[in-house]
Design a protein around this motif. Structure first.
Motif, PDB file in Angstrom:
ATOM      1  N   GLU A 147      -3.868  17.182  14.707  1.00 30.03           N
ATOM      2  CA  GLU A 147      -3.151  15.963  14.333  1.00 30.03           C
ATOM      3  C   GLU A 147      -3.332  14.869  15.383  1.00 30.03           C
ATOM      4  OE1 GLU A 147      -0.977  13.387  12.089  1.00 30.03           O
ATOM      5  OE2 GLU A 147      -1.785  15.345  11.535  1.00 30.03           O
ATOM      6  N   VAL A 148      -3.253  15.277  16.661  1.00 28.43           N
ATOM      7  CA  VAL A 148      -3.443  14.297  17.755  1.00 28.43           C
ATOM      8  C   VAL A 148      -4.842  13.693  17.704  1.00 28.43           C
ATOM      9  CG1 VAL A 148      -3.625  14.053  20.255  1.00 28.43           C
ATOM     10  CG2 VAL A 148      -1.722  15.329  19.276  1.00 28.43           C
ATOM     11  N   GLU A 149      -5.846  14.562  17.502  1.00 27.59           N
ATOM     12  CA  GLU A 149      -7.233  14.078  17.428  1.00 27.59           C
ATOM     13  C   GLU A 149      -7.416  13.136  16.241  1.00 27.59           C
ATOM     14  OE1 GLU A 149      -9.814  14.442  19.362  1.00 27.59           O
ATOM     15  OE2 GLU A 149      -8.753  15.615  20.847  1.00 27.59           O
ATOM     16  N   LYS A 150      -6.775  13.499  15.116  1.00 27.73           N
ATOM     17  CA  LYS A 150      -6.882  12.662  13.925  1.00 27.73           C
ATOM     18  C   LYS A 150      -6.293  11.278  14.169  1.00 27.73           C
ATOM     19  CE  LYS A 150      -5.469  12.478   9.070  1.00 27.73           C
ATOM     20  NZ  LYS A 150      -4.699  13.172   8.001  1.00 27.73           N
TER      21      LYS A 150
ATOM     22  N   ILE B   9      -6.804   5.450  15.395  1.00 26.97           N
ATOM     23  CA  ILE B   9      -6.496   4.289  16.246  1.00 26.97           C
ATOM     24  C   ILE B   9      -7.779   3.665  16.779  1.00 26.97           C
ATOM     25  CG2 ILE B   9      -5.453   3.609  18.459  1.00 26.97           C
ATOM     26  CD1 ILE B   9      -3.274   5.754  17.866  1.00 26.97           C
ATOM     27  N   GLU B  10      -8.704   4.526  17.231  1.00 27.58           N
ATOM     28  CA  GLU B  10      -9.966   4.004  17.768  1.00 27.58           C
ATOM     29  C   GLU B  10     -10.759   3.266  16.691  1.00 27.58           C
ATOM     30  OE1 GLU B  10     -11.828   7.476  19.282  1.00 27.58           O
ATOM     31  OE2 GLU B  10     -10.823   7.373  21.242  1.00 27.58           O
ATOM     32  N   GLU B  11     -10.755   3.805  15.467  1.00 26.80           N
ATOM     33  CA  GLU B  11     -11.479   3.142  14.378  1.00 26.80           C
ATOM     34  C   GLU B  11     -10.865   1.790  14.044  1.00 26.80           C
ATOM     35  OE1 GLU B  11     -11.699   5.639  10.983  1.00 26.80           O
ATOM     36  OE2 GLU B  11     -13.535   6.649  11.658  1.00 26.80           O
TER      37      GLU B  11
ATOM     38  N   LYS C 221     -11.665  -0.685  16.777  1.00 31.83           N
ATOM     39  CA  LYS C 221     -13.060  -1.130  16.698  1.00 31.83           C
ATOM     40  C   LYS C 221     -13.247  -2.133  15.565  1.00 31.83           C
ATOM     41  CE  LYS C 221     -17.787   0.611  16.377  1.00 31.83           C
ATOM     42  NZ  LYS C 221     -18.180  -0.314  15.317  1.00 31.83           N
ATOM     43  N   GLU C 222     -12.595  -1.857  14.400  1.00 33.18           N
ATOM     44  CA  GLU C 222     -12.707  -2.778  13.267  1.00 33.18           C
ATOM     45  C   GLU C 222     -12.150  -4.159  13.625  1.00 33.18           C
ATOM     46  OE1 GLU C 222     -10.668  -0.872  10.101  1.00 33.18           O
ATOM     47  OE2 GLU C 222     -12.226   0.660   9.778  1.00 33.18           O
ATOM     48  N   VAL C 223     -10.988  -4.170  14.307  1.00 32.16           N
ATOM     49  CA  VAL C 223     -10.376  -5.449  14.694  1.00 32.16           C
ATOM     50  C   VAL C 223     -11.286  -6.217  15.648  1.00 32.16           C
ATOM     51  CG1 VAL C 223      -8.459  -6.496  15.948  1.00 32.16           C
ATOM     52  CG2 VAL C 223      -8.003  -4.690  14.306  1.00 32.16           C
TER      53      VAL C 223
END
Length: 851
Positions: A582-585, A590-592, A595-597
């Motif tokens: 769950e933490v990795e997900k 958040i990272e995705e 990056k999109e922003v």
């Protein structure tokens, strides 16, 4: 009752161990072909998949499961074992009358014949398998057989039949929801379209990637990624190709497919070598050779050896380059790889040419040309023609040089190979330079440079720029000579230097060291396994011998504790695994999102930069001007603007009317940038569309357009901008100016004067009135300054207070005698020094013009 269970538990466990021991000793699987027993019992590591399937065959619970595992092993263990296992599976299925397994085994044996070049045998077996699977109504086997049939057509160069079989197999796989077969078929169809319809191919491959990732089919995923990388390479998108290749290699190694991993490493090495990353290329090639050692398929070895030779040729280490090319030729001839043989022969010619042994070079070039022409390799023929022409040029043989180079250019133009077209034109340029014909030499060398830049090959750009540098210098053209010399130096430094040579040596040393460590580690691993097996055997015998005599209570307690701990540990591990997943997900999400922003904001900056006038345009309109533009964020609410009004005839013939502005829109960052687009567009429309030249009238119309734009939303939007707008007559030095909240400063008689702006913004306001136009007559050497409030409002200094306007005036007065560019540098330095480590509070814009 529960206590009785605990008492009986270790007794049953002990009986289970004893029965397993006896069962293992008594049960020996016997196959029809003794080689099957030998291969299955051999403990030599092949790959993770093969090792797992060998274990599954030996421990299968029934005949049908054993046949299924045997069929899977057939396809995954290439070479002779492929045939041995498939033949055994057919015999086994016939013996027990297992039709499904027989149909599967026939298709797997067909793959062996296909890989061995025995197309008729493969075709016959696949026809039988297709008919049998249709009779059995087994869609899974039918899809498999049709796909293999397509592979057979592909190798036989029957394009239409190939595609038809692939599509039929895909259709069945989609209807039966056979996800893995869908991905395999998509890969095959994408490979079919890769050269003719690369965009379609990419769409199919991305779909295959999604399916493979969902199914965790890393073998098919790796293959799809490899095809995507090849498309990127064909488009000369080397960075994207290398990134995908590394993922593909990682996936291939993960699923134990060393053959495919070595194939991808070869492509990665070629990409790196072509872009002059020699140490990295060498690592990739040697890694591939190391993986091939554990594979029965050696087809990539000649290309790998040739690639290594090429790296050594460019480093340069000619002795090693010759050594590896000769190895490549021997391997290519033993494997009947005539294309690679031609490639290696030509490379030997290149090496001897660099060693100035031209006759020996020509001997190898003509040998390579003969192989290429005999086998219809047009691209290799074109290459050999070009290098033969180059060798004759070194000999001073003008006739043969022109003859072979012109043939090479014709073939390379047909192939659309900019790299080798560039090389050919360079040779012609050198020839005419050698014959003291600078006009023709310059023409061909400039053509060569254009094609080299299109191909992006650094080595060609380096060689051609050096030739042009010498030519321009000899023709007394210093500007072009300097430009070419700078290009030559920059490309040469990126190709080879002492650091790269050292890195190559370090890569070789590290590879040898890694090999020694691997060998030693393997010996230690074998020793540990043997020791553990012996200890386990002694321990097991001791337990059996003394289990009951050492005390039933001890066994009971031990078994109970082990069982309880195992249950507890499984529960804890399951909870920890779920939490970690769950933490990795969440981290990945958040990272995705971040990056999109950031990607969106960066693209918005590009759009904003495109809307703003270029600094070159500002310099062209006002040569004696500077621009200080420091956005707070990636995109800004501040913007600068300039426009030249065409002379209508009422002014002096030499007079130029230049509009220039510095504007501060509501907010900063993305909101400010959006407002700046609206305001900049309104400013352009007021001047260009409505033809207004009076600054005050321009601001009136701009205000009207901005309000009109925001009112369309139906919301009460009061956003807008503060602006300082000046119209400069470059001949009479008359300034017409109008401002919204932002003043105008002008320097005259060594004193800064200020004209106050109208106290209203551009946008919706409660007390809107027409903007005032002020006229100022300046003399030569006077300066005007248009700016926003970002500089004066910046916090900083020793006690963290605002910079303010009075110190800004004093600073401008102090640097007034400097050139505009020097003034800009002083202002930027003063701003950064004042700001220090504090955050920038607002966008900063200032335009200074010396009239």
């Amino acid at each position: 009752m529960r206590f009785k269970h605990y008492i009986l538990f270790p007794f049953f466990v002990l009986l289970f161990f004893i029965s397993c021991k006896n069962k293992k000793e008594d049960h020996v699987i016997r196959f029809h072909d003794h080689r099957v027993d030998s291969l299955l019992s051999d403990t030599t590591h092949i790959s993770f998949i093969v090792d797992s399937l060998k274990h599954s065959v030996l421990n299968a619970q029934n005949d049908t499961m054993q046949i299924s595992f045997l069929n899977e092993l057939t396809q995954n263990w290439r070479g002779l074992p492929n045939k041995i296992f498939a033949t055994e599976a057919i015999h086994y299925c016939t013996l027990i009358n297992y039709s499904t397994g027989l149909c599967d085994a026939q298709a797997r044996l067909a793959i062996y014949h296909l890989r061995s070049g025995e197309f008729e045998k493969a075709d016959s077996l696949l026809n039988i398998s297709i008919k049998s699977s249709a009779t059995l109504n087994n869609k899974t086997l039918l899809a498999q057989a049709l796909f293999f049939k397509g592979e057979c057509f592909r190798v036989s160069n029957k394009a239409d039949s190939t595609l038809s079989c692939y599509i039929k197999a895909l259709d069945i796989a989609e209807k039966k929801n056979l996800k893995k077969r869908q991905a395999i078929c998509l890969n095959a169809i994408a490979d079919y379209y890769r050269n003719s319809k690369s965009d379609t191919s990419l769409l199919l491959l991305k779909r295959a990637v999604r399916i493979s990732e969902a199914e965790k089919d890393y073998n098919t995923l790796s293959y799809a990624q490899g095809l995507i990388a090849r498309i990127y390479t064909s488009r000369e998108m080397y960075d994207s190709s290398n990134m995908i290749l590394k993922k593909s290699i990682e996936g291939a190694i993960k699923c134990g497919n060393n053959y495919f991993a070595s194939h991808q490493l070869l492509q990665l090495g070629d990409n790196l070598r072509l872009n002059s990353y020699f140490p990295e290329a060498l690592n990739a090639y040697f890694h591939a050779l190391k993986l091939i050692e554990s594979s029965a398929i050696k087809s990539e070895v000649p290309l790998l050896l040739s690639g290594i030779a090429e790296v050594y040729r460019f480093t340069p280490d000619y002795d090693k380059a010759i050594e590896y090319n000769l190895k490549a030729i021997d391997e290519a001839r033993s494997l009947k790889q005539v294309r690679v043989e031609s490639f290696a022969l030509a490379n030997l010619g290149e090496i001897y040419k660099h060693k100035n042994e031209i006759e020996k070079a020509l001997r190898y070039y003509f040998a390579a040309l003969e192989v290429a022409q005999a086998n219809g390799f047009v691209d290799r023929e074109a290459f050999c023609l070009s290098v033969i022409g180059a060798a004759y040029r070194v000999k001073g043989d003008e006739k043969n040089t022109k003859e072979f180079i012109l043939k090479a250019i014709r073939l390379n133009d047909e192939l659309k190979d900019n790299n080798h077209v560039s090389f050919c034109y360079m040779i012609l340029g050198k020839l005419y330079k050698q014959k003291n014909n600078p006009v023709e030499a310059q023409k061909y060398l400039e053509k060569a440079l254009d094609h080299a830049k299109q191909s992006g090959i650094i080595q060609n750009i380096c060689d051609i720029s050096y030739e042009l540098y010498q030519l321009y210098e000899g023709n007394n053209n210093p500007a072009k000579a300097l430009k070419m010399h700078l290009l030559y130096v920059s490309t040469k430094d990126s190709i080879v230097n002492e650091g790269q040579i050292k890195n190559v040596a370090e890569a070789e040393y590290k590879l040898k060291e890694d090999n020694l460590i691997t060998v030693q580690g393997e010996k230690e691993r074998i020793f540990r396994i043997e020791k553990e097996l012996k200890e386990e055997e002694l321990k097991r015998q001791k337990i059996i011998r003394y289990a009951f005599t050492t005390g039933f209570i001890l066994v009971l307690i031990l078994a109970f504790v082990i069982y309880r701990n195992l249950v507890d540990n499984r529960k804890k591990n399951k909870i920890i695994s779920l939490q970690k997943a769950e933490v990795e997900k969440q981290k990945h999400l958040i990272e995705e999102r971040q990056k999109e922003v950031m990607d969106s904001i960066t693209y918005a900056k590009r759009l904003q930069d495109a809307i703003l006038p270029s600094r070159a345009q500002l310099s062209a309109n006002l040569p004696e001007a500077f621009l200080l533009y420091l956005p707070k964020d990636i995109v800004a609410g501040d913007f600068y603007w300039t426009h030249e009004i065409k002379n209508s005839g009422t002014e002096s013939g030499n007079a130029r009317l230049i509009l220039v502005a510095a504007a501060d829109c509501t907010g900063h960052g993305v909101p400010g940038a959006m407002v700046s687009v609206v305001c900049s567009n309104a400013l352009n429309r007021a001047v260009i569309e409505f033809g207004i030249t009076n600054p005050g009238k321009i601001l009136d119309k701009t205000c009207e357009l901005v309000v009109e734009t925001f009112e369309k939303s139906g919301e009460d939007v009061k956003d807008g901008m503060d602006i300082s707008l000046a119209l400069i007559n470059t001949e009479t030095r008359e300034i017409k100016w109008s401002g919204a909240n932002n003043p105008l400063w002008y320097l005259s008689h060594n004193e800064i004067h200020e004209i106050t702006a109208d106290k209203q913004p551009i946008g919706k306001s409660d007390y809107s009135r027409p903007f005032t136009t002020h006229t100022i007559q300046l003399k030569k050497g006077d300066s005007v300054y248009l700016f926003t409030d970002g500089f004066a409002d910046q916090f900083g200094g020793p006690i963290g207070k605002k910079f303010k306007y009075k110190p800004l005036k004093e600073l401008l007065l102090a640097i007034a005698s400097l050139t505009p560019e020097e003034q800009k540098q002083k202002l930027e330095f003063a701003f950064n020094e004042w700001k220090g480590n504090l955050e920038q509070v607002d966008d900063v814009s200032m335009v200074g013009v010396r009239v």
